[in-house]
Design a protein around this motif. Sequence first.
Motif, short mmCIF file in Angstrom:
data_model
loop_
_atom_site.label_atom_id
_atom_site.label_comp_id
_atom_site.label_asym_id
_atom_site.label_seq_id
_atom_site.Cartn_x
_atom_site.Cartn_y
_atom_site.Cartn_z
N GLN A 129 0.81 -1.22 0.00
CA GLN A 129 0.00 0.00 0.00
C GLN A 129 0.84 1.27 0.00
O GLN A 129 0.54 2.19 -0.76
CB GLN A 129 -0.97 -0.02 1.18
N PRO A 130 1.91 1.38 0.80
CA PRO A 130 2.72 2.60 0.73
C PRO A 130 3.36 2.85 -0.64
O PRO A 130 3.77 3.97 -0.93
CB PRO A 130 3.79 2.40 1.81
N LEU A 131 3.45 1.80 -1.47
CA LEU A 131 3.99 1.97 -2.82
C LEU A 131 2.90 2.31 -3.84
O LEU A 131 3.17 2.40 -5.03
CB LEU A 131 4.73 0.70 -3.25
N GLY A 132 1.67 2.48 -3.36
CA GLY A 132 0.58 2.90 -4.23
C GLY A 132 -0.32 1.79 -4.74
O GLY A 132 -1.12 2.01 -5.64
N PHE A 133 -0.21 0.60 -4.16
CA PHE A 133 -1.05 -0.52 -4.59
C PHE A 133 -2.17 -0.75 -3.58
O PHE A 133 -1.94 -0.73 -2.38
CB PHE A 133 -0.21 -1.80 -4.72
N THR A 134 -3.37 -0.96 -4.09
CA THR A 134 -4.51 -1.29 -3.24
C THR A 134 -4.98 -2.69 -3.59
O THR A 134 -4.57 -3.26 -4.60
CB THR A 134 -5.65 -0.27 -3.43
N SER A 135 -5.84 -3.22 -2.73
CA SER A 135 -6.30 -4.59 -2.93
C SER A 135 -7.64 -4.77 -2.24
O SER A 135 -7.94 -4.10 -1.25
CB SER A 135 -5.28 -5.56 -2.33
N ASP A 136 -8.41 -5.71 -2.72
CA ASP A 136 -9.65 -6.08 -2.05
C ASP A 136 -9.36 -6.70 -0.68
O ASP A 136 -10.25 -6.81 0.15
CB ASP A 136 -10.45 -7.06 -2.90
#
Length: 176
Positions: A129-136
């Motif tokens: 997430q801190p690298l800009g990736f989100t997930s369900d």
Amino acid sequence: MSFVIRPETPADMEAIHRIEAAAFEGEAHAVLVNRLRAEGALLLSHVAVCNDEIVGHAAYSLLTITDGGRVEHCPALGPIAVDPPYQRRGIGSALARAGLDAMRGLGYGLLFLVGNPRYYPRFGFQPAQPLGFTSDYVAPGGPHEHFMVAVLDERAAGGFCGHTRFHPAFAEAEAS
């Protein structure tokens, strides 16, 4: 203890199912692997063999990353399992390292997983997430450390981020 990591063969499927079910104390992960295999979604599947017995397994499938109109596909590790009597002997670590090497060899720049944030950083995984990736797998504002990525090639990771979607079989395994 001596063991070998190799790609799965059709003769390994029953042992893989047994190990996944034993390691996760239920059928959900074993069924997940079977579905990924049946749908041609396994990018790679490794087994660990000790004395001609399969004692570990790691599966890799592709996930989709969407960033606006741009869509990319990257590998995801999971599930990874070691037969309980063989745990804490380095087999899981060897499977993880073999997979990282294989994904680098296939030219992938990122490798994702959902897993224990105390275990996987030793292999280069970090919260995604801190690298800009989100997930369900991450609720807005909720804990996110279990959703991780290993940057295998800095050039491939540069400037790209977005929402990741694992194969639909993962959601069904979670619901089981």
